[in-house]
Design a protein around this motif. Structure first.
Motif, short mmCIF file in Angstrom:
data_model
loop_
_atom_site.label_atom_id
_atom_site.label_comp_id
_atom_site.label_asym_id
_atom_site.label_seq_id
_atom_site.Cartn_x
_atom_site.Cartn_y
_atom_site.Cartn_z
N ALA A 92 0.89 -1.18 0.11
CA ALA A 92 -0.02 -0.07 -0.01
C ALA A 92 0.77 1.22 -0.07
O ALA A 92 0.43 2.42 -0.66
N GLN A 93 1.97 1.20 0.78
CA GLN A 93 2.78 2.45 0.86
C GLN A 93 3.43 2.71 -0.59
O GLN A 93 3.57 3.82 -1.01
N ARG A 94 3.80 1.56 -1.16
CA ARG A 94 4.50 1.79 -2.45
C ARG A 94 3.73 2.32 -3.52
O ARG A 94 3.83 3.22 -4.10
N VAL A 95 2.31 1.52 -3.57
CA VAL A 95 1.41 2.04 -4.70
C VAL A 95 0.71 3.32 -4.40
O VAL A 95 0.24 3.84 -5.49
N THR A 96 0.39 3.55 -3.24
CA THR A 96 -0.67 4.68 -2.96
C THR A 96 0.54 5.86 -2.39
O THR A 96 -0.07 7.15 -2.33
N GLY A 97 1.50 5.66 -1.87
CA GLY A 97 2.48 6.62 -1.46
C GLY A 97 2.27 7.05 -0.29
O GLY A 97 2.58 8.05 0.62
N ALA A 98 1.28 6.12 0.42
CA ALA A 98 0.79 6.53 1.97
C ALA A 98 0.50 5.35 2.79
O ALA A 98 0.08 4.23 2.34
N ALA A 99 0.86 5.47 3.87
CA ALA A 99 0.76 4.13 5.02
C ALA A 99 -0.64 3.83 5.19
O ALA A 99 -1.67 4.82 4.88
N VAL A 100 -1.14 2.74 5.59
CA VAL A 100 -2.29 2.30 5.84
C VAL A 100 -2.62 2.95 7.09
O VAL A 100 -2.01 2.94 8.07
N ALA A 101 -3.91 3.94 7.02
CA ALA A 101 -4.19 4.65 8.22
C ALA A 101 -5.72 4.02 8.91
O ALA A 101 -6.11 4.44 9.94
#
Lengths: 318, 262
Positions: A92-101
């Motif tokens: 998720a971090q890689r494809v969305t650029g943000a951590a899971v929140a």
């Protein structure tokens, strides 16, 4: 409690191992390698294998979804294990650029829920019915998954989601999600509509090109939920198992299978069939495209047959 | 205590101590084959025979209720059918004598782990015909309390029977079940308590089928048999290990009524 725990060892899984593997420990030298496919603006689908839970797939059989928001990634269904949840977190971090929140768990079954172990329980949300059933059945699921998946499960503890999901709109990081509290596949089935893209994530209320699993199912309730899903305006459907659905096929397939299953089992008891014969009944050709159809039919016979006999066979004696 | 429960069912088969022929190698490679075979067959000749069909599900979805069907109708002169699971703490589930009945029986058993499940079919010439397969199962089928013990209502429904009969080709298929906890004796503070004898008689009082039943048969035991003679009613009588007797009557028309009511 003891019984409850034991009785769900296999009964409650969305899959199971067909044939035990010998030498599992030697075979285990891999990690998970989930892949994300962008399917709509800010929405990614991570496909599970369309198989039963088995050592060879590490239990990664359910679909997961990422939705990008200004406050971080929303992850729907974190998968079967700590390691899979961690793999999804990195992906998720890689494809969305943000951590899971935030994490949503659509229902109790461990192929969808146990990956929550990789996240802070405070950010994990589920319907209250789902949390309730995880309290009762989580340990039994855990025993069953460790038995089948061994090292894939390493470090996975049952994590109870702390957030309550409820029917209605939720705005998170500027993105509005509409939550639907339903039931039928289990006692609590959460469906989530991403308003921006019209993507409806249906959890295991929908199966696509794969036979539905019924360990906690109420078929009448499930069919009612399908009617409701059909009435929700959407552009894309993401089933709990099987490929992305762009035209509603999964609704029709799931309804067709459940209707056929219910009628067939209710016919098998009055015509004198035993459980083995019911599990061997002809599956109509129109279901030829559904994976693991025979396997799920036999599981459903196990789930429903004794109850149908108690309902349909007359009392004798006394 | 536990040991005696494990051994007792097998003493029933210890007829003669002599060991005649070496055992054939087990096609299933079971670690318990020699142990069980030496006690169950006790020197008699045995062959592995695919004409004995042991039908198991692709998955033991619920290890407390695993359906098994044994169909030996391809063989003539069947005297007994013993159903057993090598790695169960109570290995033998049923010992069926189809006196005037087809060599066919379906029931549900408990499994305590991955195990071979087999049927041994004794023919009139004294030769056992054996077949079976492995089935995977989670633990605890025999060592968790039955659902009715957990609910607490087992005594309220004890011995209630349901069933029906379907006339077919001069015979009658009987399907019937009992409410009974079928306690294995392997659960703490719950002694063994199971239905142990079953007989089916016709309207003339002739015994068509007899069965000895062990604690590895599933809670609320259910059976499918095919007896000769299509004139009802058939009487199903059972006795449990506390001496309680349960009896039910199945009319020849009962199955037809169910079909018609659909």
């Amino acid at each position: 409690m003891n019984l409850n725990r034991r009785s769900v060892l296999t009964a409650a899984l969305a899959g199971g191992v067909l044939v035990s593997k010998v030498g599992r420990t030697e075979a285990f030298a891999r990690g998970y390698d989930p892949q994300a496919e962008a399917i709509a603006d800010g929405v990614w689908l991570v496909r599970g294998k369309d198989e039963p839970i088995a050592f060879d797939n590490g239990g990664a059989i359910a679909n997961s979804v990422f939705i990008a928001t200004d406050a971080g990634t929303v992850l729907i269904d974190p998968g079967p294990s700590l390691a899979y949840g961690k793999a999804l977190s990195a992906l998720a971090q890689r494809v969305t650029g943000a951590a899971v929140a935030r994490v949503y768990i659509t229902h109790l079954h461990p192929d969808h829920s146990f990956g929550a172990a990789a996240f802070d329980p405070a950010i994990a949300h589920a319907l209250p019915a789902t949390r309730h059933d995880l309290v009762n059945d989580g340990d039994g699921f855990s025993d069953a998954l460790y038995r089948m998946l061994a090292d894939w499960m390493s470090g996975t503890a049952v994590v109870l989601p702390q957030g309550d999901a409820a029917e209605g709109n939720v705005t998170f990081g500027g993105r509005t999600l509409r939550l639907f509290a339903m039931n039928g596949h289990s006692n609590g089935d959460l469906a989530i509509l991403d308003q921006k893209t019209g993507t409806l994530i249906a959890g295991d209320l929908l199966f696509h090109d794969r036979a539905p699993a019924t360990p906690h199912a109420d078929i009448d309730g499930w069919l009612a939920a399908l009617d409701r899903i059909e009435g929700i305006s959407h552009r894309l459907l993401i089933p709990g198992h099987g490929p992305l659905d762009r035209n509603g096929t999964s609704i029709a397939q799931t309804r067709d299978w459940l209707t056929w299953l219910r009628a067939s089992l209710r016919n098998a008891v009055p015509t004198g069939k035993d459980m083995s014969e019911a599990g061997a009944m002809t599956i109509p050709d129109r279901f030829a495209g559904l994976k693991v159809a025979r396997y799920e039919l036999q599981r459903s016979v196990s789930h429903f047959y004794p109850g149908l006999e108690a309902e349909l066979l007359p009392e004798i004696g006394r | 205590m536990q040991l005696s429960r494990i051994i007792l069912p097998m003493l029933a088969f210890a007829a003669t101590p002599a060991w005649a022929a070496p055992l054939p190698a087990d096609p299933l490679g079971s670690p318990m084959w020699d142990y069980h075979a030496s006690r169950i067959f006790e020197g008699a000749t045995l062959v592995f025979d695919d004409r004995v069909k042991v039908i198991l599900p692709v998955i033991a979805e619920d290890q407390h209720v695993v359906p098994v069907t044994v169909d030996a109708r391809a063989l003539q002169g069947v005297q007994r059918i013993i159903l057993f699971a090598d790695l169960n703490p109570i290995p033998v589930a049923i010992d069926y004598r189809p006196l005037q009945a087809a060599p066919f029986v379906a029931t549900r058993i408990k499994l305590d782990q991955r195990t071979p499940v087999r049927a041994a079919v004794l023919l009139a010439d004294g030769v056992w015909h054996v077949a079976g397969g492995w089935i995977d199962a989670a633990g605890g089928g025999c060592s968790a309390p039955p659902a009715s013990r957990v609910r607490g209502d087992w005594a309220d429904h004890l011995g209630e029977m349901r069933g029906a009969g379907w006339v077919d080709k001069g015979g009658m298929r009987l399907r019937f079940g009992f409410r009974h906890p079928m306690d294995t004796g392997l659960v703490e503070s719950i002694p063994a308590y199971n239905i142990e004898e079953l007989a089916v008689t016709d309207a003339t009082g002739a015994t068509l089928a007899k069965m000895t039943i062990y604690g590895s048969v599933a809670e609320d035991p259910a059976f499918t048999l095919e007896v000769q003679g299509a004139d009802g009613p058939m009487t199903v009588a059972a006795r449990d290990t506390s001496g309680l007797e349960f009896k039910g009557s199945i009319a020849a028309s009962s199955g037809q009524k169910l079909v018609a009511a659909q």
